[in-house]
Write a protein that holds these residues in place. Structure first.
Motif, mmCIF file in Angstrom:
data_model
loop_
_atom_site.group_PDB
_atom_site.id
_atom_site.type_symbol
_atom_site.label_atom_id
_atom_site.label_comp_id
_atom_site.label_asym_id
_atom_site.label_seq_id
_atom_site.Cartn_x
_atom_site.Cartn_y
_atom_site.Cartn_z
ATOM 1 N N LEU A 43 82.430 29.745 104.001
ATOM 2 C CA LEU A 43 83.401 29.942 102.963
ATOM 3 C C LEU A 43 82.631 30.431 101.656
ATOM 4 C CD1 LEU A 43 85.543 26.610 103.284
ATOM 5 C CD2 LEU A 43 86.237 29.098 103.839
ATOM 6 N N PHE A 44 81.430 30.246 101.238
ATOM 7 C CA PHE A 44 80.788 30.650 100.313
ATOM 8 C C PHE A 44 80.669 32.113 100.530
ATOM 9 C CE2 PHE A 44 76.944 31.549 97.910
ATOM 10 C CZ PHE A 44 77.298 31.105 96.766
ATOM 11 N N LYS A 45 79.996 32.657 101.782
ATOM 12 C CA LYS A 45 79.745 33.836 102.241
ATOM 13 C C LYS A 45 80.945 34.617 102.069
ATOM 14 C CE LYS A 45 75.215 33.267 102.461
ATOM 15 N NZ LYS A 45 74.456 34.046 101.526
ATOM 16 N N ILE A 46 81.839 34.258 102.772
ATOM 17 C CA ILE A 46 83.246 34.669 102.606
ATOM 18 C C ILE A 46 83.487 35.043 101.355
ATOM 19 C CG2 ILE A 46 85.758 34.818 103.308
ATOM 20 C CD1 ILE A 46 84.983 33.215 105.636
ATOM 21 N N ASN A 47 83.700 34.252 100.389
ATOM 22 C CA ASN A 47 83.853 34.404 98.959
ATOM 23 C C ASN A 47 83.101 35.955 98.487
ATOM 24 O OD1 ASN A 47 85.487 34.107 96.422
ATOM 25 N ND2 ASN A 47 83.582 32.821 95.871
ATOM 26 N N GLU A 48 81.616 35.438 98.546
ATOM 27 C CA GLU A 48 80.772 36.475 98.183
ATOM 28 C C GLU A 48 81.173 37.929 98.497
ATOM 29 O OE1 GLU A 48 76.812 35.445 99.272
ATOM 30 O OE2 GLU A 48 76.312 34.885 97.476
ATOM 31 N N ASN A 49 81.655 37.908 99.927
ATOM 32 C CA ASN A 49 82.158 39.329 100.507
ATOM 33 C C ASN A 49 83.289 39.812 99.934
ATOM 34 O OD1 ASN A 49 79.896 39.232 102.366
ATOM 35 N ND2 ASN A 49 81.129 38.794 104.066
ATOM 36 N N GLN A 50 84.165 38.933 99.497
ATOM 37 C CA GLN A 50 85.417 39.321 99.088
ATOM 38 C C GLN A 50 85.250 39.781 97.689
ATOM 39 O OE1 GLN A 50 89.038 36.524 99.129
ATOM 40 N NE2 GLN A 50 88.788 36.557 96.933
ATOM 41 N N LEU A 51 84.357 39.187 96.842
ATOM 42 C CA LEU A 51 83.987 39.812 95.533
ATOM 43 C C LEU A 51 83.413 41.239 95.288
ATOM 44 C CD1 LEU A 51 82.835 36.208 93.616
ATOM 45 C CD2 LEU A 51 85.208 37.517 93.244
ATOM 46 N N ALA A 52 82.262 41.228 96.442
ATOM 47 C CA ALA A 52 81.656 42.501 96.574
ATOM 48 C C ALA A 52 82.672 43.484 97.070
ATOM 49 C CB ALA A 52 80.499 42.395 97.869
ATOM 50 N N LEU A 53 83.564 43.298 97.795
ATOM 51 C CA LEU A 53 84.371 44.392 98.226
ATOM 52 C C LEU A 53 85.438 44.546 96.934
ATOM 53 C CD1 LEU A 53 85.730 42.875 101.609
ATOM 54 C CD2 LEU A 53 84.583 44.972 101.156
ATOM 55 N N GLU A 54 85.770 43.730 96.088
ATOM 56 C CA GLU A 54 86.454 43.911 94.879
ATOM 57 C C GLU A 54 85.815 44.939 94.179
ATOM 58 O OE1 GLU A 54 88.467 41.686 91.089
ATOM 59 O OE2 GLU A 54 86.786 40.628 92.219
ATOM 60 N N ALA A 55 84.323 44.668 93.752
ATOM 61 C CA ALA A 55 83.506 45.417 92.735
ATOM 62 C C ALA A 55 83.509 46.821 93.594
ATOM 63 C CB ALA A 55 82.150 44.672 92.905
ATOM 64 N N ALA A 56 83.359 47.042 95.087
ATOM 65 C CA ALA A 56 83.445 48.507 95.298
ATOM 66 C C ALA A 56 84.671 49.351 95.441
ATOM 67 C CB ALA A 56 82.930 48.414 96.936
ATOM 68 N N ILE A 57 85.720 48.362 95.470
ATOM 69 C CA ILE A 57 87.227 48.988 95.306
ATOM 70 C C ILE A 57 87.589 49.464 93.957
ATOM 71 C CG2 ILE A 57 89.511 48.594 95.558
ATOM 72 C CD1 ILE A 57 88.878 46.782 98.038
ATOM 73 N N MET A 58 86.986 48.559 93.099
ATOM 74 C CA MET A 58 87.072 48.980 91.777
ATOM 75 C C MET A 58 86.375 50.088 91.141
ATOM 76 S SD MET A 58 89.228 47.319 89.866
ATOM 77 C CE MET A 58 88.823 47.890 88.323
ATOM 78 N N GLU A 59 85.125 50.443 91.779
ATOM 79 C CA GLU A 59 84.427 51.460 91.625
ATOM 80 C C GLU A 59 85.047 52.833 92.125
ATOM 81 O OE1 GLU A 59 81.290 52.538 90.229
ATOM 82 O OE2 GLU A 59 81.280 50.450 89.352
ATOM 83 N N LEU A 60 85.813 52.756 93.344
ATOM 84 C CA LEU A 60 86.568 53.644 93.882
ATOM 85 C C LEU A 60 87.798 53.808 92.946
ATOM 86 C CD1 LEU A 60 86.540 52.921 97.570
ATOM 87 C CD2 LEU A 60 85.437 54.883 96.416
ATOM 88 N N THR A 61 88.294 52.938 92.300
ATOM 89 C CA THR A 61 89.814 53.178 91.598
ATOM 90 C C THR A 61 89.269 53.899 90.394
ATOM 91 O OG1 THR A 61 90.513 50.823 92.206
ATOM 92 C CG2 THR A 61 91.059 51.602 90.322
ATOM 93 N N ASN A 62 88.135 53.454 89.654
ATOM 94 C CA ASN A 62 87.749 54.384 88.690
ATOM 95 C C ASN A 62 87.615 55.694 88.687
ATOM 96 O OD1 ASN A 62 87.815 51.856 86.875
ATOM 97 N ND2 ASN A 62 85.831 51.535 87.308
ATOM 98 N N TRP A 63 87.053 55.889 90.073
ATOM 99 C CA TRP A 63 86.851 57.272 90.465
ATOM 100 C C TRP A 63 88.042 58.026 90.708
ATOM 101 C CZ3 TRP A 63 87.683 59.914 95.055
ATOM 102 C CH2 TRP A 63 87.178 61.183 95.207
ATOM 103 N N VAL A 64 89.065 57.400 91.400
ATOM 104 C CA VAL A 64 90.292 57.842 91.418
ATOM 105 C C VAL A 64 90.967 58.223 90.143
ATOM 106 C CG1 VAL A 64 92.693 57.436 92.156
ATOM 107 C CG2 VAL A 64 90.740 56.963 93.666
ATOM 108 N N GLU A 65 91.053 57.359 89.156
ATOM 109 C CA GLU A 65 91.511 57.422 87.925
ATOM 110 C C GLU A 65 90.932 58.917 87.125
ATOM 111 O OE1 GLU A 65 93.125 54.352 84.577
ATOM 112 O OE2 GLU A 65 90.817 54.132 85.080
ATOM 113 N N LYS A 66 89.406 58.902 87.275
ATOM 114 C CA LYS A 66 89.134 60.094 86.545
ATOM 115 C C LYS A 66 89.318 61.291 87.053
ATOM 116 C CE LYS A 66 85.024 57.406 85.037
ATOM 117 N NZ LYS A 66 83.461 57.089 85.153
ATOM 118 N N ARG A 67 90.245 61.225 88.130
ATOM 119 C CA ARG A 67 90.300 62.503 88.786
ATOM 120 C C ARG A 67 91.976 62.588 88.706
ATOM 121 N NH1 ARG A 67 85.826 61.345 89.944
ATOM 122 N NH2 ARG A 67 84.293 62.690 90.616
ATOM 123 N N GLY A 68 92.615 61.935 87.858
ATOM 124 C CA GLY A 68 93.923 62.257 87.251
ATOM 125 C C GLY A 68 95.005 61.328 88.064
ATOM 126 N N SER A 69 94.644 60.326 88.890
ATOM 127 C CA SER A 69 95.442 59.520 89.686
ATOM 128 C C SER A 69 95.571 58.009 88.892
ATOM 129 C CB SER A 69 95.168 59.363 91.000
ATOM 130 O OG SER A 69 95.320 60.577 91.787
#
Length: 69
Positions: free
Chosen positions: A11-37
Protein backbone atom coordinates in the motif's frame (compact mmCIF):
# COMPACT_ATOMS: atom_id res chain seq x y z
CA UNK A 1 7.79 -11.52 6.30
CA UNK A 2 4.18 -11.81 7.50
CA UNK A 3 1.38 -11.06 5.04
CA UNK A 4 0.31 -8.00 7.05
CA UNK A 5 3.79 -6.52 6.57
CA UNK A 6 3.59 -7.19 2.86
CA UNK A 7 0.18 -5.55 2.62
CA UNK A 8 1.32 -2.39 4.39
CA UNK A 9 4.47 -2.21 2.26
CA UNK A 10 2.49 -2.73 -0.91
CA UNK A 11 0.00 0.00 0.00
CA UNK A 12 2.89 2.37 0.77
CA UNK A 13 4.46 1.66 -2.63
CA UNK A 14 1.13 2.10 -4.44
CA UNK A 15 0.73 5.48 -2.72
CA UNK A 16 4.25 6.47 -3.77
CA UNK A 17 3.45 5.49 -7.35
CA UNK A 18 0.23 7.51 -7.25
CA UNK A 19 2.08 10.62 -6.06
CA UNK A 20 4.77 10.15 -8.71
CA UNK A 21 2.11 9.87 -11.41
CA UNK A 22 0.43 13.00 -10.08
CA UNK A 23 3.72 14.91 -10.32
CA UNK A 24 4.34 13.69 -13.87
CA UNK A 25 0.81 14.59 -14.95
CA UNK A 26 1.19 18.04 -13.42
CA UNK A 27 4.36 18.56 -15.48
CA UNK A 28 2.41 17.65 -18.61
CA UNK A 29 -0.44 19.91 -17.49
CA UNK A 30 1.92 22.86 -17.18
CA UNK A 31 3.31 22.07 -20.63
CA UNK A 32 -0.20 21.95 -22.12
CA UNK A 33 -1.14 25.22 -20.42
CA UNK A 34 1.95 27.00 -21.78
CA UNK A 35 0.84 26.02 -25.26
CA UNK A 36 -2.49 27.76 -24.90
CA UNK A 37 -4.80 25.05 -23.61
CA UNK A 38 -5.72 26.60 -20.26
CA UNK A 39 -9.14 24.93 -20.22
CA UNK A 40 -7.62 21.47 -20.65
CA UNK A 41 -5.06 22.23 -17.95
CA UNK A 42 -7.82 23.32 -15.57
CA UNK A 43 -9.75 20.13 -16.26
CA UNK A 44 -6.68 18.02 -15.51
CA UNK A 45 -6.01 19.90 -12.27
CA UNK A 46 -9.62 19.36 -11.21
CA UNK A 47 -9.29 15.64 -11.83
CA UNK A 48 -6.02 15.49 -9.88
CA UNK A 49 -7.58 17.28 -6.91
CA UNK A 50 -8.92 13.91 -5.71
CA UNK A 51 -5.35 12.78 -5.06
CA UNK A 52 -4.74 15.84 -2.90
CA UNK A 53 -8.03 15.38 -1.03
CA UNK A 54 -7.23 11.76 -0.22
CA UNK A 55 -3.52 12.06 0.51
CA UNK A 56 -3.84 12.94 4.21
CA UNK A 57 -6.23 10.04 4.87
CA UNK A 58 -4.02 7.58 2.99
CA UNK A 59 -0.90 8.68 4.87
CA UNK A 60 -2.71 8.50 8.22
CA UNK A 61 -4.07 5.03 7.45
CA UNK A 62 -0.65 3.78 6.35
CA UNK A 63 0.94 5.19 9.51
CA UNK A 64 -1.63 3.44 11.72
CA UNK A 65 -1.25 0.19 9.77
CA UNK A 66 2.53 0.25 9.99
CA UNK A 67 2.50 1.21 13.69
CA UNK A 68 0.15 -1.63 14.63
CA UNK A 69 2.57 -4.27 13.40
Amino acid sequence: MPNSDLLASMLFKINENQLALEAAIMELTNWVEKRGSAEVADNIRSALAAIDRNEEFINMTLAVTLASE
